[in-house]
Design an enzyme around this catalytic site. Structure first.
Site, PDB file in Angstrom:
ATOM      1  N   HIS A  34       9.298  -7.160  35.468  1.00 61.64           N
ATOM      2  CA  HIS A  34      10.521  -7.931  35.225  1.00 61.64           C
ATOM      3  C   HIS A  34      11.736  -7.267  35.871  1.00 61.64           C
ATOM      4  O   HIS A  34      12.777  -7.911  36.038  1.00 61.64           O
ATOM      5  CB  HIS A  34      10.771  -8.084  33.726  1.00 61.64           C
ATOM      6  CG  HIS A  34      10.000  -9.186  33.075  1.00 61.64           C
ATOM      7  ND1 HIS A  34       8.660  -9.085  32.776  1.00 61.64           N
ATOM      8  CD2 HIS A  34      10.383 -10.423  32.651  1.00 61.64           C
ATOM      9  CE1 HIS A  34       8.253 -10.198  32.184  1.00 61.64           C
ATOM     10  NE2 HIS A  34       9.269 -11.030  32.104  1.00 61.64           N
ATOM     11  N   GLY A  35      11.625  -5.978  36.205  1.00 58.69           N
ATOM     12  CA  GLY A  35      12.751  -5.273  36.801  1.00 58.69           C
ATOM     13  C   GLY A  35      13.900  -5.134  35.823  1.00 58.69           C
ATOM     14  O   GLY A  35      13.703  -4.924  34.630  1.00 58.69           O
ATOM     15  N   GLY A  36      15.132  -5.265  36.321  1.00 52.80           N
ATOM     16  CA  GLY A  36      16.301  -5.118  35.461  1.00 52.80           C
ATOM     17  C   GLY A  36      16.304  -6.096  34.304  1.00 52.80           C
ATOM     18  O   GLY A  36      16.757  -5.776  33.196  1.00 52.80           O
ATOM     19  N   PHE A  81       0.865  -1.180   0.000  1.00 50.49           N
ATOM     20  CA  PHE A  81       0.000   0.000   0.000  1.00 50.49           C
ATOM     21  C   PHE A  81       0.898   1.224   0.000  1.00 50.49           C
ATOM     22  O   PHE A  81       1.490   1.570   1.022  1.00 50.49           O
ATOM     23  CB  PHE A  81      -0.862  -0.066   1.261  1.00 50.49           C
ATOM     24  CG  PHE A  81      -1.898   1.011   1.440  1.00 50.49           C
ATOM     25  CD1 PHE A  81      -3.138   0.909   0.832  1.00 50.49           C
ATOM     26  CD2 PHE A  81      -1.655   2.085   2.279  1.00 50.49           C
ATOM     27  CE1 PHE A  81      -4.120   1.870   1.043  1.00 50.49           C
ATOM     28  CE2 PHE A  81      -2.634   3.049   2.502  1.00 50.49           C
ATOM     29  CZ  PHE A  81      -3.869   2.946   1.877  1.00 50.49           C
ATOM     30  N   ILE A  96       6.997   2.164   3.303  1.00 49.70           N
ATOM     31  CA  ILE A  96       6.049   1.278   2.644  1.00 49.70           C
ATOM     32  C   ILE A  96       6.315  -0.165   3.071  1.00 49.70           C
ATOM     33  O   ILE A  96       7.346  -0.760   2.743  1.00 49.70           O
ATOM     34  CB  ILE A  96       6.141   1.421   1.104  1.00 49.70           C
ATOM     35  CG1 ILE A  96       5.949   2.887   0.703  1.00 49.70           C
ATOM     36  CG2 ILE A  96       5.093   0.527   0.443  1.00 49.70           C
ATOM     37  CD1 ILE A  96       4.672   3.536   1.237  1.00 49.70           C
ATOM     38  N   GLU A 124      -1.520   3.152  10.397  1.00 55.29           N
ATOM     39  CA  GLU A 124      -2.959   3.140  10.157  1.00 55.29           C
ATOM     40  C   GLU A 124      -3.628   4.345  10.814  1.00 55.29           C
ATOM     41  O   GLU A 124      -4.794   4.316  11.192  1.00 55.29           O
ATOM     42  CB  GLU A 124      -3.590   1.836  10.654  1.00 55.29           C
ATOM     43  CG  GLU A 124      -3.957   0.869   9.551  1.00 55.29           C
ATOM     44  CD  GLU A 124      -2.736   0.097   9.048  1.00 55.29           C
ATOM     45  OE1 GLU A 124      -1.601   0.568   9.255  1.00 55.29           O
ATOM     46  OE2 GLU A 124      -2.911  -0.977   8.449  1.00 55.29           O
ATOM     47  N   THR A 144       1.979   6.693   1.858  1.00 58.93           N
ATOM     48  CA  THR A 144       2.714   7.639   2.697  1.00 58.93           C
ATOM     49  C   THR A 144       3.868   8.310   1.951  1.00 58.93           C
ATOM     50  O   THR A 144       4.608   7.673   1.210  1.00 58.93           O
ATOM     51  CB  THR A 144       3.261   6.921   3.936  1.00 58.93           C
ATOM     52  OG1 THR A 144       2.173   6.334   4.646  1.00 58.93           O
ATOM     53  CG2 THR A 144       3.999   7.870   4.856  1.00 58.93           C
ATOM     54  N   SER A 178      -0.444  10.577   7.933  1.00 63.21           N
ATOM     55  CA  SER A 178      -1.828  10.283   8.299  1.00 63.21           C
ATOM     56  C   SER A 178      -2.818  11.140   7.516  1.00 63.21           C
ATOM     57  O   SER A 178      -3.976  10.769   7.359  1.00 63.21           O
ATOM     58  CB  SER A 178      -2.037  10.502   9.797  1.00 63.21           C
ATOM     59  OG  SER A 178      -1.272   9.585  10.550  1.00 63.21           O
TER      60      SER A 178
END
Length: 382
Positions: free
Chosen positions: A337-339, A120, A154, A362, A123, A129
């Site tokens: 999860h921390g570090g 598509f 693209i 989109e 852009t 947009s």
């Protein structure tokens, strides 16, 4: 396709994603591509054309079925879905909804089988947009049209056979700014696809610039029966795409919550499983609540899309909420999860980077807010 057939397909996709694609996520990240074995299996399962009409070799799923598949696709690396996403979505739907019967018969079977890939190409540097800044031009000549211009970001351009190219046909004086869309073979002289972009996340999926230098296309490559349908075609395709992206965000949020819960259930601090800490529980609860809300919103929006009662407001609402939601879920996942959450060795880190793009393509979150507000204002005036 009857309901049981769809359930069988959904079960097969869920099994494939969780047993084949999820274990390959590190490989996809390392090679920045989808392994050929997964591409072949996806094609055999009909995933390159699940949203295309059955008469052209697709599965012809409804919007409600599409989002349920997207929940499963979203559970793993976004690149997997991106591999066949343009065929089913924003590129393929241009031909489904606006192509002539001859164009659908010529191009859709190849897209459905995976033998060809479509992109598509909307852009540009000054037209993201908002397509109103689009500068690519299509000039009428005896042979058809000559296209000049440049596109950027693209998706799948470097692996595409066909491009849905949006261009202004001059002179123009219609309300759509003379924007039309053309089917352009990437092998056409004058078409140049640049190298794939280096992105923050979503490795394994590709975007590229595309250049058009006096590219001649026959008149029958104009999508539809007349010029000036390009803007309508783009907005129609993007509206359905927004619903699909919202569902992908739900799938990713589910995966993130699973990863977070698994980590919290086995990790200890001071001898205590961290899932027993109230602040960790609060983050898990917030993520589950937002996941539930997003899933419910997408299912309702898809039902409205299918019955034709709302094909603009609800998709934008779902895309806005779910793309923002998955970012918050990813952030909490890293925090729990921390570090370790900052290390490449855990899925939470990868999905944290992957999730960020959903708020941009989109239509950005800012654009979705504009669409929603304008739809509300139009409804009040009506």
């Amino acid at each position: 396709m009857d309901h049981q057939d769809f359930i069988d397909i959904l079960d097969a996709v869920r099994t494939f994603v969780r047993h084949e694609v999820v274990p390959a996520e590190d490989e996809i990240e390392d090679i920045d591509d989808i392994p050929p074995r997964l591409k072949s299996q996806a094609a055999e399962m009909g995933l390159f054309g699940y949203a295309l009409p059955e008469q052209y070799g697709g599965l012809g799923v409804t919007a409600s079925e599409d989002v349920r598949l997207a929940f499963e696709f979203g559970y793993t690396a976004p690149a997997f879905r991106s591999m066949f996403g343009t065929n089913n979505g924003i590129a393929g739907q241009i031909l489904v909804n606006f192509g002539t019967e001859a164009q659908r018969a010529e191009f859709l079977p190849g897209l459905a089988s995976g033998e060809s890939v479509a992109s598509f190409a909307l852009t540009e540097a000054e037209a993201g947009s908002d397509p109103s800044g689009l500068k690519t031009s299509a000039r009428r000549v005896d042979e058809g049209y000559v296209i000049n211009g440049q596109k950027r970001y693209i998706t799948n351009a470097d692996r595409s056979d066909l491009l849905m190219v949006f261009a202004r046909v001059a002179p123009h004086d219609d309300s759509n700014g003379g924007i039309s869309v053309f089917v352009v073979d990437t092998a056409t002289p004058g078409v140049t696809v640049g190298p794939k972009d280096k992105k923050m996340g979503q490795r394994g999926s590709t975007t590229s610039e595309v250049f058009f230098d006096d590219v001649v296309v026959p008149a029958d490559r104009l999508v539809g029966e007349q010029e000036g349908q390009g803007l309508k075609a783009a907005m129609t395709s993007l509206a359905k795409g927004r619903l699909h992206v919202a569902a992908l965000c739900v799938g990713m949020a589910e995966r993130l919550l699973d990863e977070t819960l698994n980590h919290a259930s086995v990790t200890r601090q001071g001898g205590t499983i961290i899932a027993e800490f109230q602040q960790v529980q609060a983050m898990l609860a917030e993520s589950q609540t937002e996941l539930f809300a997003g899933r419910s919103m997408v299912i309702e929006a898809a039902a409205r899309y299918d019955d034709g009662t709302d094909r603009r407001l609800a998709p934008s609402c779902a895309k806005l909420f779910c793309s923002e939601m998955v970012g918050r879920v990813a952030d909490r996942a890293v925090q729990v999860h921390g570090g370790m959450g900052y290390m490449h060795s855990v899925p939470a880190e990868r999905f944290y980077r992957d999730a960020r793009l959903y708020r941009i393509y989109e239509g950005t979150s800012e654009v979705q807010r504009v669409v929603i507000a304008k739809q509300l204002a139009a409804g009040r005036r009506a």
